[in-house]
Design a protein around this motif. Structure first.
Motif, PDB file in Angstrom:
ATOM      1  N   SER A 196      22.868   0.384  15.436  1.00 26.64           N
ATOM      2  CA  SER A 196      22.333  -0.186  14.198  1.00 26.64           C
ATOM      3  C   SER A 196      21.445  -1.368  14.560  1.00 26.64           C
ATOM      4  N   VAL A 197      20.583  -1.726  13.637  1.00 26.10           N
ATOM      5  CA  VAL A 197      19.638  -2.796  13.895  1.00 26.10           C
ATOM      6  C   VAL A 197      19.537  -3.688  12.665  1.00 26.10           C
ATOM      7  N   GLU A 198      19.674  -4.988  12.886  1.00 30.26           N
ATOM      8  CA  GLU A 198      19.442  -5.981  11.831  1.00 30.26           C
ATOM      9  C   GLU A 198      17.952  -6.301  11.825  1.00 30.26           C
ATOM     10  N   VAL A 199      17.309  -6.112  10.693  1.00 33.15           N
ATOM     11  CA  VAL A 199      15.888  -6.409  10.556  1.00 33.15           C
ATOM     12  C   VAL A 199      15.721  -7.589   9.612  1.00 33.15           C
ATOM     13  N   ARG A 200      14.692  -8.378   9.877  1.00 30.06           N
ATOM     14  CA  ARG A 200      14.423  -9.502   8.985  1.00 30.06           C
ATOM     15  C   ARG A 200      12.916  -9.724   8.873  1.00 30.06           C
ATOM     16  N   LEU A 201      12.508 -10.019   7.669  1.00 32.67           N
ATOM     17  CA  LEU A 201      11.118 -10.335   7.388  1.00 32.67           C
ATOM     18  C   LEU A 201      11.007 -11.840   7.219  1.00 32.67           C
ATOM     19  N   GLU A 202      10.142 -12.467   8.015  1.00 29.07           N
ATOM     20  CA  GLU A 202       9.885 -13.899   7.893  1.00 29.07           C
ATOM     21  C   GLU A 202       8.455 -14.080   7.419  1.00 29.07           C
ATOM     22  N   ALA A 203       8.305 -14.611   6.219  1.00 38.03           N
ATOM     23  CA  ALA A 203       6.990 -14.737   5.602  1.00 38.03           C
ATOM     24  C   ALA A 203       6.754 -16.164   5.152  1.00 38.03           C
ATOM     25  N   VAL A 204       5.511 -16.594   5.292  1.00 41.42           N
ATOM     26  CA  VAL A 204       5.070 -17.891   4.772  1.00 41.42           C
ATOM     27  C   VAL A 204       3.950 -17.617   3.785  1.00 41.42           C
ATOM     28  N   LEU A 205       4.122 -18.098   2.536  1.00 43.70           N
ATOM     29  CA  LEU A 205       3.121 -17.905   1.500  1.00 43.70           C
ATOM     30  C   LEU A 205       2.539 -19.256   1.101  1.00 43.70           C
ATOM     31  N   GLY A 206       1.351 -19.232   0.575  1.00 39.73           N
ATOM     32  CA  GLY A 206       0.726 -20.465   0.129  1.00 39.73           C
ATOM     33  C   GLY A 206       1.462 -21.085  -1.042  1.00 39.73           C
ATOM     34  N   ASN A 207       1.255 -22.370  -1.228  1.00 39.55           N
ATOM     35  CA  ASN A 207       1.925 -23.093  -2.308  1.00 39.55           C
ATOM     36  C   ASN A 207       1.619 -22.488  -3.670  1.00 39.55           C
ATOM     37  N   ALA A 208       0.433 -21.883  -3.810  1.00 36.58           N
ATOM     38  CA  ALA A 208       0.041 -21.308  -5.097  1.00 36.58           C
ATOM     39  C   ALA A 208       0.936 -20.150  -5.500  1.00 36.58           C
ATOM     40  N   ALA A 209       1.639 -19.547  -4.521  1.00 33.87           N
ATOM     41  CA  ALA A 209       2.475 -18.389  -4.821  1.00 33.87           C
ATOM     42  C   ALA A 209       3.868 -18.764  -5.303  1.00 33.87           C
ATOM     43  N   VAL A 210       4.285 -20.001  -5.077  1.00 28.10           N
ATOM     44  CA  VAL A 210       5.641 -20.417  -5.429  1.00 28.10           C
ATOM     45  C   VAL A 210       5.826 -20.350  -6.939  1.00 28.10           C
ATOM     46  N   GLY A 211       6.851 -19.591  -7.364  1.00 30.94           N
ATOM     47  CA  GLY A 211       7.147 -19.437  -8.776  1.00 30.94           C
ATOM     48  C   GLY A 211       6.201 -18.520  -9.514  1.00 30.94           C
ATOM     49  N   MET A 212       5.315 -17.864  -8.798  1.00 23.46           N
ATOM     50  CA  MET A 212       4.263 -17.095  -9.463  1.00 23.46           C
ATOM     51  C   MET A 212       4.319 -15.599  -9.144  1.00 23.46           C
ATOM     52  N   GLY A 213       5.408 -15.111  -8.549  1.00 29.29           N
ATOM     53  CA  GLY A 213       5.441 -13.690  -8.274  1.00 29.29           C
ATOM     54  C   GLY A 213       6.621 -13.297  -7.411  1.00 29.29           C
ATOM     55  N   ARG A 214       6.587 -12.077  -6.920  1.00 31.88           N
ATOM     56  CA  ARG A 214       7.697 -11.548  -6.133  1.00 31.88           C
ATOM     57  C   ARG A 214       7.175 -10.907  -4.848  1.00 31.88           C
ATOM     58  N   LEU A 215       8.077 -10.788  -3.877  1.00 28.11           N
ATOM     59  CA  LEU A 215       7.793 -10.167  -2.588  1.00 28.11           C
ATOM     60  C   LEU A 215       8.549  -8.848  -2.515  1.00 28.11           C
ATOM     61  N   GLU A 216       7.841  -7.776  -2.178  1.00 30.29           N
ATOM     62  CA  GLU A 216       8.448  -6.461  -1.986  1.00 30.29           C
ATOM     63  C   GLU A 216       8.316  -6.088  -0.505  1.00 30.29           C
ATOM     64  N   TRP A 217       9.425  -5.609   0.066  1.00 28.33           N
ATOM     65  CA  TRP A 217       9.427  -5.252   1.493  1.00 28.33           C
ATOM     66  C   TRP A 217       9.978  -3.846   1.649  1.00 28.33           C
ATOM     67  N   ILE A 218       9.243  -3.017   2.383  1.00 25.47           N
ATOM     68  CA  ILE A 218       9.669  -1.648   2.626  1.00 25.47           C
ATOM     69  C   ILE A 218       9.474  -1.314   4.103  1.00 25.47           C
ATOM     70  N   ILE A 219      10.405  -0.527   4.653  1.00 25.17           N
ATOM     71  CA  ILE A 219      10.279  -0.024   6.023  1.00 25.17           C
ATOM     72  C   ILE A 219      10.270   1.491   5.956  1.00 25.17           C
ATOM     73  N   LEU A 220       9.266   2.099   6.619  1.00 24.66           N
ATOM     74  CA  LEU A 220       9.150   3.541   6.699  1.00 24.66           C
ATOM     75  C   LEU A 220       9.499   3.996   8.110  1.00 24.66           C
ATOM     76  N   ASP A 221      10.235   5.109   8.215  1.00 28.00           N
ATOM     77  CA  ASP A 221      10.557   5.633   9.539  1.00 28.00           C
ATOM     78  C   ASP A 221       9.331   6.329  10.138  1.00 28.00           C
ATOM     79  N   PRO A 222       9.402   6.789  11.402  1.00 25.96           N
ATOM     80  CA  PRO A 222       8.214   7.377  12.037  1.00 25.96           C
ATOM     81  C   PRO A 222       7.633   8.576  11.289  1.00 25.96           C
ATOM     82  N   ALA A 223       8.452   9.250  10.464  1.00 27.23           N
ATOM     83  CA  ALA A 223       7.954  10.384   9.683  1.00 27.23           C
ATOM     84  C   ALA A 223       7.373   9.951   8.343  1.00 27.23           C
ATOM     85  N   GLY A 224       7.455   8.656   8.035  1.00 27.86           N
ATOM     86  CA  GLY A 224       6.898   8.154   6.783  1.00 27.86           C
ATOM     87  C   GLY A 224       7.880   8.053   5.639  1.00 27.86           C
TER      88      GLY A 224
END
Length: 752
Positions: A196-224
């Motif tokens: 098994s593998v623990e995955v983590r997304l580390e993202a830095v967004l501009g100040n303008a994005a704070v409180g103004m939206g959402r982050l969606e994260w998806i991982i696709l396997d080699p077959a898509g």
């Protein structure tokens, strides 16, 4: 979404930073100032003959790139950025006369928000300082020892001194959303069982994005197919998302398994819009890499007083120890701005086809562009990446350490996301007498720290070689003893052979492409044979080594004959080294020749691929020697006399992860047009990654003229592993012991 726009540049030179160029010419970006000026002046091909001399003055000038900005309208929801992935080397970035940035280092990218500082028609300038040189240093690579500029341009194995300057990597304007990513990376940790593998997304967004939206994260396997999805509202500028994947498909070197690549995609959705305003995409290969002690290492030293054992240099991928068969990769062009994805694709594809599984990216050259690592990920080629330190005593001074810290951090962050990158190394030959660095040198302690903090799961090595490893020899005959490489390798017992070389001339058509006809033959000092490093690259004979060719074959009568003889020795020598290194496992774990390619058309060299990508016969000899399963013979020398018993100790070599069925090996000698059957060996099944030693075939050599003879190994049920060895019957002429060793009485030092 981000959109990029190209920039049209001009370039010119001056004698001082505050002085404006008197003339500007069109510039190609990426590129080099030398190439731009040469093109504008209509100078002839710099690679031909002595034309390179027209560039000598350029390293001491200030070079100014200039553009008048032309960009699309930028809305209130957007920003205008200036982006450059690489500017070489020490430069100032000036917008409408205002200094925006002063930077040293060619591997640290530039990403500047110029939205409020510029307008349509603004003038952007990049002023590049003269090539860095330590004051008082001789005109050699030591001039680079107080900078992080690769030392190769100051003169090395293949080419005369030619120090590139300029914008060497992609550079453009970018229109980006204000509510978007400043940085984004996917990292992972495999569990102990690789299940098994623990995955983590580390993202830095501009100040303008704070409180103004959402982050969606998806991982696709080699077959898509999607294998992970998570999301969150943006409540602060730094965001971390985590997940877990079960039974991930593992990335392997190409000779050990497949190279599945997953796709991680992060998107930012503003509250006011159902469409993503920005996205970040990254390919991931899951693998675990370790550098471990060789089998039996802890038994040494066996006597008191006991010190440490030889350091670990055996590569382990996903729990499996792998024999590394590869080469030393040097820059494919002396001007890194000329290198593109097509160059990488061609040369890397050839490396894989040669059955190589690892490339040592030598510390005297550049850290390659992104497409290099992407191709290695896809091809299953492991990368040993050195930092740009080589053969110098780099200082402990705060000024140097500050730049090294910045550059190394940029290099690590760029490389760590690639599964192909399996080893960080401080640099080339830093513990040797000519460098005089140690484990206590602050630059190496800094690099170790940065690798540990930024990429703790990838091994770090201080330098190559370390104790127990081998650099050299670099000739067919060892100048100290007069032994040939067959004899010397049998006596060697290193844990890894990470540099070794046999020189040969370039192919005839390559030589004729960059030499004036009157210089073709015979090779002479003061011609392109010298400036293109066929002669006097070290001593007067390097790298052509005409004295060795004459010793074995007599005086050559034509260029074609000279080239054929040199390439024959190179092929025979390299084949013997790779196979002997394989026979010495498990103590030995690596065989990497010096070197694979060239940045410049060399008249003669240890390379197996002439510039730009022309394989020498030795390339095919190595390709044969590195086949995963191989019938092999340990032949104790290259040249034999009448009345001697030619010997070949038989081996079956298996570097694959699968068992190999048993079979029957037939050994024959072809001499004077006749084939003699010497021996038949019945061998049993070979376990995965194990060798088997067999009997010795012998043949009493008859009288006869000087001639080539061929030892052939044939396995009826495994024809893909058949081998042959070209050897020399010297006839009846007895030679004095060590005669050639007496001829080679000049020190050559280390070529790399």
């Amino acid at each position: 979404m981000k959109e990029s726009y190209s920039i049209s540049w001009q370039v010119g030179w001056s004698n001082a930073a505050e002085e404006k160029p008197s003339r500007m010419v069109e510039a190609a970006v990426p590129g080099a100032v030398q190439l731009d000026w040469s093109r504008a002046e209509g100078w002839p091909d710099p690679y031909y003959g002595e034309n390179w001399r027209q560039f000598e003055w350029m390293e001491d000038k200030y070079w100014t790139y200039r553009t008048v900005l032309d960009f699309p309208a930028v809305t209130k929801e957007q920003r205008l950025l200036f982006v450059s992935k690489g500017i070489d080397y020490h430069f100032s970035l000036i917008l409408d006369g205002v200094l925006l940035l002063r930077q040293e280092g060619m591997f640290t990218p530039v990403r500047l928000d110029i939205t409020d500082a510029c307008r349509q028609g603004s003038v952007l300038e990049i002023v590049i300082d003269p090539a860095p040189k330590r004051e008082g240093a001789p005109r050699s690579r030591s001039q680079a020892d107080h900078s992080c500029k690769p030392a190769v341009g100051y003169g090395w194995d293949w080419h005369p001194r030619l120090i590139p300057l300029g914008i060497w990597d992609d550079t453009y304007l970018e229109v980006a959303p204000r509510m978007g990513f400043e940085a984004c990376e996917t990292l992972y940790t495999l569990d102990a069982m690789l299940e098994s593998v623990e995955v983590r997304l580390e993202a830095v967004l501009g100040n303008a994005a704070v409180g103004m939206g959402r982050l969606e994260w998806i991982i696709l396997d080699p077959a898509g197919y999607p294998v992970h999805h998570s999301s969150c509202e943006i409540t602060e500028e730094t965001v971390t998302l985590t997940g877990k994947l079960e039974h991930p498909r593992l990335w392997w070197p190409h000779d050990q398994g497949p190279q599945p690549l997953y796709l991680s995609e992060a998107r930012f959705f503003p509250k006011s819009n159902n469409e993503a305003s920005d996205c970040c995409v990254q390919r991931i290969g899951f693998r675990r890499v370790r550098l471990v002690m060789h089998e039996g290492a802890w038994k040494e030293p066996s006597t008191f007083p006991k010190s440490r054992s030889l350091p670990p240099v055996t590569m382990e991928i996903n729990g499996r120890r792998i024999f590394c068969k590869g080469t030393n990769w040097v820059p494919p062009d002396i001007f890194p701005g000329r290198i593109n994805a097509d160059h990488y694709r061609l040369l890397l594809g050839m490396a894989k086809e040669a059955n190589m599984n690892i490339l040592r990216v030598w510390g005297g050259g550049i850290v390659n562009k992104e497409s290099f690592f992407a191709h290695c990920d896809e091809l299953g080629l492991m990368v040993w990446q050195e930092f740009p330190l080589a053969c110098n005593l780099y200082p402990d001074s705060p000024a140097y350490l500050k730049v090294l810290n910045q550059e190394s951090a940029s290099i690590i962050r760029r490389g760590r996301r690639h599964p192909s990158l399996v080893l960080w190394c401080g640099g080339n030959e830093l513990f040797n007498a000519w460098s005089q660095m140690t484990e206590q040198s602050l630059p190496l302690r800094l690099l170790n720290r940065n690798c540990l903090e930024l990429d703790p799961d990838t091994p770090f090595m201080m330098t190559s070689p370390l104790e127990g490893m081998g650099h050299g020899h670099y000739m067919f005959v060892y100048e100290e003893t007069g032994e040939d490489v067959f004899q010397g390798m049998i006596r060697a017992e290193n844990t890894a052979y990470t540099e070794f070389g046999i020189p040969a001339p370039a192919p005839v058509e390559v030589l004729k492409s960059f030499m004036p006809p009157e210089e073709w033959f015979p090779p002479r000092l003061g011609t392109s044979w010298e400036s293109h490093h066929g002669l006097r690259a070290g001593n007067e004979n390097m790298w052509l080594m005409a004295d060795q060719l004459e010793y074995y074959f007599g005086q050559s009568q034509a260029l074609e004959e000279l080239v054929e003889r040199g390439q024959l020795l190179q092929s025979a020598g390299y084949k013997s080294i790779y196979e002997e290194a394989r026979r010495q496992k498990p103590k030995c774990s690596m065989a990497l020749n010096w070197c694979y390619n060239e940045p410049w058309p060399a008249a003669a060299n240890n390379s197996i691929v002439s510039w730009p990508a022309i394989p020498k016969p030795a390339y095919y000899a190595i390709q044969a020697a590195c086949r995963p399963v191989l019938a092999s013979a340990r032949v104790p020398k290259f040249a034999w006399l009448e009345g001697e018993w030619l010997e070949g100790e038989l081996w079956m070599l298996n570097d694959s992860f699968q068992a190999v069925p048993g079979g029957r090996m037939e050994v024959s000698l072809l001499i004077s047009g006749e084939r003699h059957l010497l021996l038949m060996w019945e061998f049993g099944e070979l376990p995965p990654q194990k060798n088997r030693r067999g009997p010795t075939a012998r043949f009493l050599l008859p009288p006869g003229p000087k001639q080539l003879m061929k030892l052939e190994l044939t396995v009826q049920n495994l024809p893909a592993c058949n081998s042959e060895y070209t050897l020399l019957h010297r006839g009846t002429a007895a030679e004095e012991p060590n005669k050639l060793g007496q001829l080679l009485n000049q020190e050559t030092g280390s070529p790399s």
